[in-house]
Enzyme design. Structure first.
Site, PDB file in Angstrom:
ATOM      1  CG  HIS A  15      -1.770   1.178   1.373  1.00 11.17           C
ATOM      2  ND1 HIS A  15      -2.979   1.300   0.741  1.00 11.17           N
ATOM      3  CD2 HIS A  15      -1.591   2.315   2.075  1.00 11.17           C
ATOM      4  CE1 HIS A  15      -3.508   2.472   1.048  1.00 11.17           C
ATOM      5  NE2 HIS A  15      -2.683   3.106   1.869  1.00 11.17           N
ATOM      6  CD  GLU A  16       1.784   3.974   3.480  1.00 10.03           C
ATOM      7  OE1 GLU A  16       2.340   5.027   3.097  1.00 10.03           O
ATOM      8  OE2 GLU A  16       0.608   3.932   3.839  1.00 10.03           O
ATOM      9  CG  HIS A  19       0.090   5.995  -0.445  1.00  9.26           C
ATOM     10  ND1 HIS A  19      -0.825   6.999  -0.611  1.00  9.26           N
ATOM     11  CD2 HIS A  19      -0.538   5.045   0.286  1.00  9.26           C
ATOM     12  CE1 HIS A  19      -1.954   6.665  -0.017  1.00  9.26           C
ATOM     13  NE2 HIS A  19      -1.802   5.474   0.530  1.00  9.26           N
TER      14      HIS A  19
END
Length: 65
Positions: A15-16, A19
């Site tokens: 997820h990061e 980002h």
């Protein structure tokens, strides 16, 4: 907990990473300069957040742009 922690670490890492990668594609190199454009979980896990995840089951990864 032995099975859950690696799954949470993997999902937070992916997820990061996205980002940081999408911010880099849009012209913000902060995540890349901080070393967050990687799938290495150690680059994304925050020490205090990891302890809180193990103890209180509520935490998050290190902030990413």
């Amino acid at each position: 907990m032995i099975v859950v922690f690696p799954l949470i670490a993997l999902s937070l890492t992916v997820h990061e990473f996205w980002h940081a990668y999408s911010a880099d594609l849009m012209g913000d190199p902060t995540g890349r300069m901080q070393g967050r454009c990687t799938l290495n979980p150690l680059a994304h896990l925050d020490p205090i957040g990891t302890i809180m995840l193990l103890v209180g089951r509520s935490a998050g990864p290190a902030p990413c742009p």
